[in-house]
Design a protein around this motif. Structure first.
Motif, PDB file in Angstrom:
ATOM      1  N   LEU A  70       0.606  -1.090  -0.166  1.00 15.78           N
ATOM      2  CA  LEU A  70      -0.032  -0.056  -0.152  1.00 15.78           C
ATOM      3  C   LEU A  70       1.018   1.583  -0.107  1.00 15.78           C
ATOM      4  CD1 LEU A  70      -3.064  -1.144   3.005  1.00 15.78           C
ATOM      5  CD2 LEU A  70      -3.142  -1.061  -0.216  1.00 15.78           C
TER       6      LEU A  70
ATOM      7  N   ILE B 174      -0.323   3.911  -2.816  1.00 11.08           N
ATOM      8  CA  ILE B 174      -0.668   5.532  -1.725  1.00 11.08           C
ATOM      9  C   ILE B 174       1.043   6.351  -1.980  1.00 11.08           C
ATOM     10  CG2 ILE B 174      -1.329   5.796  -0.220  1.00 11.08           C
ATOM     11  CD1 ILE B 174      -3.130   3.004  -0.781  1.00 11.08           C
TER      12      ILE B 174
ATOM     13  N   PHE C 140      -2.387  10.197   1.627  1.00  5.31           N
ATOM     14  CA  PHE C 140      -4.156  10.012   1.361  1.00  5.31           C
ATOM     15  C   PHE C 140      -4.847  11.035   2.171  1.00  5.31           C
ATOM     16  CE2 PHE C 140      -8.106   8.070   1.841  1.00  5.31           C
ATOM     17  CZ  PHE C 140      -8.554   8.198   1.043  1.00  5.31           C
TER      18      PHE C 140
ATOM     19  N   SER D  67      -8.980   9.757   5.453  1.00  2.00           N
ATOM     20  CA  SER D  67      -8.453   8.375   6.330  1.00  2.00           C
ATOM     21  C   SER D  67      -9.063   7.085   6.184  1.00  2.00           C
ATOM     22  CB  SER D  67      -8.642   8.834   8.144  1.00  2.00           C
ATOM     23  OG  SER D  67     -10.130   8.472   8.699  1.00  2.00           O
ATOM     24  N   VAL D  68      -8.624   6.059   5.976  1.00  3.49           N
ATOM     25  CA  VAL D  68      -9.796   5.005   5.663  1.00  3.49           C
ATOM     26  C   VAL D  68      -8.705   3.506   7.059  1.00  3.49           C
ATOM     27  CG1 VAL D  68     -10.021   3.035   4.136  1.00  3.49           C
ATOM     28  CG2 VAL D  68     -10.493   5.490   2.884  1.00  3.49           C
TER      29      VAL D  68
ATOM     30  N   VAL E  23      -4.674   4.384   6.356  1.00  2.00           N
ATOM     31  CA  VAL E  23      -4.453   5.130   5.448  1.00  2.00           C
ATOM     32  C   VAL E  23      -4.615   6.558   5.807  1.00  2.00           C
ATOM     33  CG1 VAL E  23      -4.147   5.216   3.162  1.00  2.00           C
ATOM     34  CG2 VAL E  23      -4.715   3.017   4.438  1.00  2.00           C
ATOM     35  N   ASP E  24      -3.253   6.938   5.661  1.00  2.00           N
ATOM     36  CA  ASP E  24      -3.982   8.852   6.103  1.00  2.00           C
ATOM     37  C   ASP E  24      -3.080   9.461   5.420  1.00  2.00           C
ATOM     38  OD1 ASP E  24      -2.511   8.746   8.226  1.00  2.00           O
ATOM     39  OD2 ASP E  24      -3.942   8.902   9.703  1.00  2.00           O
TER      40      ASP E  24
ATOM     41  N   GLN F 296     -14.598   8.074   0.193  1.00  3.05           N
ATOM     42  CA  GLN F 296     -13.168   7.915   0.564  1.00  3.05           C
ATOM     43  C   GLN F 296     -12.833   6.311   0.847  1.00  3.05           C
ATOM     44  OE1 GLN F 296     -11.094   9.859   2.453  1.00  3.05           O
ATOM     45  NE2 GLN F 296     -12.821  11.656   2.675  1.00  3.05           N
TER      46      GLN F 296
ATOM     47  N   LYS G 135     -12.024   6.635  -3.555  1.00  6.04           N
ATOM     48  CA  LYS G 135     -11.026   7.793  -3.076  1.00  6.04           C
ATOM     49  C   LYS G 135      -9.830   6.983  -3.586  1.00  6.04           C
ATOM     50  CE  LYS G 135      -9.978  10.962  -0.666  1.00  6.04           C
ATOM     51  NZ  LYS G 135      -9.718  12.539  -0.200  1.00  6.04           N
ATOM     52  N   LEU G 136      -9.858   6.483  -2.298  1.00  5.70           N
ATOM     53  CA  LEU G 136      -8.431   5.121  -2.291  1.00  5.70           C
ATOM     54  C   LEU G 136      -8.560   4.061  -3.236  1.00  5.70           C
ATOM     55  CD1 LEU G 136      -6.808   4.699  -0.268  1.00  5.70           C
ATOM     56  CD2 LEU G 136      -7.732   2.790   1.092  1.00  5.70           C
TER      57      LEU G 136
ATOM     58  N   GLN H  47      -6.910   5.619  -6.354  1.00  2.57           N
ATOM     59  CA  GLN H  47      -5.396   5.423  -6.014  1.00  2.57           C
ATOM     60  C   GLN H  47      -4.685   4.440  -6.670  1.00  2.57           C
ATOM     61  OE1 GLN H  47      -4.995   8.545  -2.806  1.00  2.57           O
ATOM     62  NE2 GLN H  47      -2.983   8.336  -3.752  1.00  2.57           N
TER      63      GLN H  47
END
Length: 94
Positions: A12, A16, A19, A22-23, A35-36, A85, A88-89, A92
């Motif tokens: 990841l 990525i 990001f 926040s996920v 992931v943030d 979110q 959006k992730l 990416q």
């Protein structure tokens, strides 16, 4: 930290980096990944969106063998919170 979590953090991070949001990925029976804006790391903090899958599904998504939308539609991937979110992730990761 499990080998699966370590491998996922590495993959990841390369895909990525950081990001804007926040996920949290929860990999059943393994742990969680955040992931943030700070990047990708092992962690189980509050996030705008939480995605949960088993290790096989998660690995397939990372490798590109499993389509995240198909996994969601078939119940292999659950999404709680802000679906924007997650989308959006997903963009990416493509």
């Amino acid at each position: 930290m499990s080998d699966i979590i370590n491998e996922a953090v590495t993959q990841l991070s390369s895909k990525i980096g950081t990001f804007d949001g926040s996920v949290k990925f929860v990999i059943e029976n393994e742990g969680a990944i955040m992931v943030d804006e700070a990047g990708v790391r092992e962690g189980d903090e509050d996030a705008e969106c939480t995605m949960t899958a088993d290790a096989e599904t998660f690995r397939g998504i990372l490798d590109g063998d499993v389509n995240p939308t198909s996994a969601f539609m078939t119940g292999k991937l659950s999404v709680d919170g802000d679906m924007g979110q997650a989308m959006k992730l997903g963009a990416q990761l493509s």
